[in-house]
Scaffold this motif. Structure first.
Motif, short mmCIF file in Angstrom:
data_model
loop_
_atom_site.label_atom_id
_atom_site.label_comp_id
_atom_site.label_asym_id
_atom_site.label_seq_id
_atom_site.Cartn_x
_atom_site.Cartn_y
_atom_site.Cartn_z
N ASP A 9 0.86 -1.19 0.00
CA ASP A 9 0.00 0.00 0.00
C ASP A 9 0.88 1.23 0.00
O ASP A 9 1.88 1.28 0.71
CB ASP A 9 -0.91 0.01 1.23
N ASP A 10 0.52 2.23 -0.81
CA ASP A 10 1.32 3.45 -0.89
C ASP A 10 1.07 4.40 0.28
O ASP A 10 1.86 5.31 0.51
CB ASP A 10 1.07 4.19 -2.21
N ASP A 11 0.00 4.20 1.03
CA ASP A 11 -0.29 5.03 2.21
C ASP A 11 0.55 4.48 3.37
O ASP A 11 0.19 3.47 3.99
CB ASP A 11 -1.79 4.98 2.53
N THR A 12 1.67 5.15 3.64
CA THR A 12 2.61 4.66 4.65
C THR A 12 1.96 4.47 6.01
O THR A 12 2.18 3.45 6.66
CB THR A 12 3.81 5.64 4.77
N GLY A 33 5.64 -0.17 -0.70
CA GLY A 33 4.86 1.03 -0.97
C GLY A 33 4.21 1.09 -2.34
O GLY A 33 3.42 1.99 -2.61
N ASN A 34 4.54 0.14 -3.22
CA ASN A 34 3.91 0.07 -4.53
C ASN A 34 4.21 -1.30 -5.14
O ASN A 34 4.96 -2.09 -4.56
CB ASN A 34 4.39 1.21 -5.44
N MET A 58 -2.00 2.81 -6.66
CA MET A 58 -0.69 3.21 -6.15
C MET A 58 0.11 3.82 -7.28
O MET A 58 -0.08 3.47 -8.44
CB MET A 58 0.06 1.98 -5.61
N ASP A 62 0.64 0.03 -10.11
CA ASP A 62 -0.61 -0.21 -9.39
C ASP A 62 -0.79 -1.69 -9.06
O ASP A 62 -0.02 -2.56 -9.50
CB ASP A 62 -1.81 0.35 -10.15
#
Length: 125
Positions: A9-12, A33-34, A58, A62
Motif C-alpha cells: 500500500d502506498d499510504d505509509t 509502498g507500490n 498506487m 498499481d
C-alpha cells in the motif's frame, strides 16, 4: 518458521498500521509502498509469502499490474492475493485478477484478521 505476509500500500501510515495489527496477531509481515517495490520484496525472499494484501491504486506500479507480473513467475502463482481498496469496483478488480477475496477500505481490524486467517496459504510441512 511461518511464511510472512506481504502488505502492499502506498499510504505509509495505513500500511504501517496494518503491519502492526498483523504482527500483534502473531504474523511475520513485510511491507512495500507500490507494486514495483513488492516485486523486489518477492525476489528477495527465499520462501514466498503466505498472502499478499494488495491495494489497487498506487503510484509507480498499481495493484493490477503487480498482480499480472506476479502471476508471470511460476514460483509465485500460488500466493493468495487479498485485495483491499477504497475503489467501488474492488470486487470486480479482485475477480479479474484471480484474487482470493477483497475488502473495502477502511478495513475493520477484526474483519482483516478473519480474512487473513481464512485466505493465507497453509504452512509447508
Amino acid at each position: 518458521m511461518s511464511r510472512p505476509l506481504l502488505v502492499v500500500d502506498d499510504d505509509t501510515d495505513l500500511r504501517e498500521a496494518l503491519e502492526e495489527v498483523l504482527r500483534d496477531a502473531g504474523y511475520t509481515v513485510l511491507g512495500a509502498g507500490n507494486g514495483l517495490q513488492a516485486l523486489e520484496v518477492l525476489r528477495a525472499q527465499s520462501t514466498p509469502p503466505a498472502l499478499v494484501l494488495l491495494d489497487m491504486m498506487m503510484p509507480v506500479m498499481d495493484g493490477a499490474t503487480f498482480g499480472r507480473k506476479m502471476r508471470q513467475v511460476e514460483a509465485w502463482n500460488d500466493i493468495p492475493v487479498l485485495v483491499f481498496s477504497a475503489s467501488a469496483n474492488a470486487r470486480q478488480v479482485a475477480e479479474e485478477m484471480g484474487a482470493c477475496g477483497y475488502m473495502r477500505k477502511p478495513v475493520d481490524v477484526a474483519t482483516l484478521l478473519e480474512a487473513v486467517a481464512a485466505n493465507k496459504a497453509p504452512e509447508s510441512p
